[in-house]
Write an enzyme that holds these catalytic residues in place. Structure first.
Site, PDB file in Angstrom:
ATOM      1  N   ARG A  96      -0.497  -1.154  -9.975  1.00 12.21           N
ATOM      2  CA  ARG A  96       0.728  -0.580 -10.541  1.00 12.21           C
ATOM      3  C   ARG A  96       0.707  -0.647 -12.064  1.00 12.21           C
ATOM      4  NH1 ARG A  96       0.096   0.449  -6.205  1.00 12.21           N
ATOM      5  NH2 ARG A  96       1.482   0.328  -4.416  1.00 12.21           N
ATOM      6  N   SER A 109      10.168   1.173  -3.769  1.00 11.74           N
ATOM      7  CA  SER A 109       9.900  -0.257  -3.946  1.00 11.74           C
ATOM      8  C   SER A 109      10.338  -0.701  -5.336  1.00 11.74           C
ATOM      9  CB  SER A 109       8.414  -0.552  -3.744  1.00 11.74           C
ATOM     10  OG  SER A 109       8.021  -0.232  -2.427  1.00 11.74           O
ATOM     11  N   GLU A 122       8.973  -3.130 -10.569  1.00  9.87           N
ATOM     12  CA  GLU A 122       8.100  -1.966 -10.695  1.00  9.87           C
ATOM     13  C   GLU A 122       8.826  -0.833 -11.406  1.00  9.87           C
ATOM     14  OE1 GLU A 122       5.855   1.014  -7.547  1.00  9.87           O
ATOM     15  OE2 GLU A 122       5.990  -1.115  -7.077  1.00  9.87           O
TER      16      GLU A 122
END
Length: 345
Positions: free
Chosen positions: A162, A232, A328
């Site tokens: 990520r 998420s 995130e």
């Protein structure tokens, strides 16, 4: 005095009732450069946005929101692979569909990931055992102060979990305008995660994997058009081998995934779920009752509501497991992106 005149609710998936001074759509690289320069000359901050699927507005935005809508898909083929040149404003899931319709497999594990193609390299999007870096040949970037265009190879993008160079060295005053993808013709299915592990590797076909991924995501994840969310919210934490050994001794049933270099990835959703947070509500924000990784706008939530819930979850997980979660999602303040971890620390 700033006049906020444009609603941002429909331009980001959390559907927070935030406002901006102005919103402009750029459909070409020339427009992107021109509009950015004009806004900068007016001494207003500028926020580049794709589909807004990974941002949280904490408050009204004082500047110009510039929407990247550069589209187009060009395909070249050789004996080994298909090479795609894709405009940053293309919708990622539509691209996955296009590839399957043209019998170019590879991206099926990444189906239904929200957002535009230009956002994919920033996050190095991934799902069900596959990440963008596996396919990325290059990323074309526009230097917004000069209008110069450069091409970074996949290696130069410095992809991590990520993560990428676009979150660091190329974070400011740069815009992704196109992404180059390479889909190898010698296709092999990736069936390590979730319901995919039940498929027969020798018989599975791309469309079957695509259908399974879509079914899993639709079952577990809320539709942003019905409940505002950004997918998420937290990254899956990656810990050292020694920390993992201690953790798994105490929690042997915890999902865990060995990484290159001996580190171990844990499942953030499992950690949150074990704290009993599914369905938990704080103000207008709530945790989804089927997927503990997803924070939702449960009705008129503010950005601060979402941040407060994230802060509470993070502290509770750390208290129980001694593992610190990191967001995130990008946090946007009045003048641009702010340190999300600093906000919820």
């Amino acid at each position: 005095m700033i006049t906020y005149s444009v609603a941002l609710k429909s331009l980001h998936s959390f559907a927070i009732d935030a406002l901006a001074r102005r919103v402009i759509v750029a459909r070409t690289e020339t427009e992107l450069f021109t509009f950015w320069r004009q806004a900068s000359e007016e001494a207003t901050c500028v926020l580049l946005l794709g589909s807004g699927s990974n941002v949280l507005f904490l408050e009204n935005y004082s500047g110009t929101v510039l929407l990247n809508r550069i589209t187009g898909v060009k395909i070249k083929e050789d004996s080994e692979a298909w090479h795609l040149h894709v405009g940053a404003g293309e919708v990622w899931h539509d691209l996955v569909n296009t590839c399957l319709e043209k019998r170019m497999p590879g991206l099926e594990n990444l189906a239904l990931i929200p957002g535009c193609v230009g956002s994919a390299p920033i996050q190095n999007i991934g799902a069900y055992g596959v990440e963008l870096k596996k396919f990325c040949e290059y990323v074309d970037v526009l230097q917004l102060e000069t209008g110069a265009r450069c091409r970074l190879s996949g290696a130069e993008c410095e992809f991590g979990y990520r993560d990428s160079i676009f979150k660091h060295n190329l974070r400011e005053r740069h815009a992704i305008v196109a992404v180059g993808l390479k889909l190898i013709k010698a296709w092999r299915p990736v069936l390590h995660y979730g319901e995919l592990s039940r498929l027969n590797a020798g018989q599975a076909i791309p469309r079957q994997i695509y259908d399974a991924v879509c079914a899993m995501r639709r079952t577990k994840l809320p539709d942003p058009s019905q409940q505002g969310n950004a997918g998420s919210f937290f990254k899956n934490p990656v810990i050292t081998a020694s920390a993992a050994e201690n953790f798994l001794r105490r929690h042997p049933d915890a999902p865990h995934y060995p990484q290159v270099g001996g580190r171990v990835k844990l499942a953030a959703g499992w950690l949150i779920d074990r704290c009993g947070f599914k369905g938990y509500r704080l103000g207008g924000a709530a945790l989804h009752d089927k997927q503990a990784l997803v924070l939702i706008n449960a009705g008129q939530a503010t950005g601060e509501d979402i941040a407060a819930l994230a802060r509470h979850i993070r502290l509770q997980v750390a208290d129980r497991f001694s593992v610190w979660l990191e967001p995130e999602v990008r946090f946007i303040g009045a003048n641009g992106e702010v340190d999300a971890l600093g906000v919820i620390a």
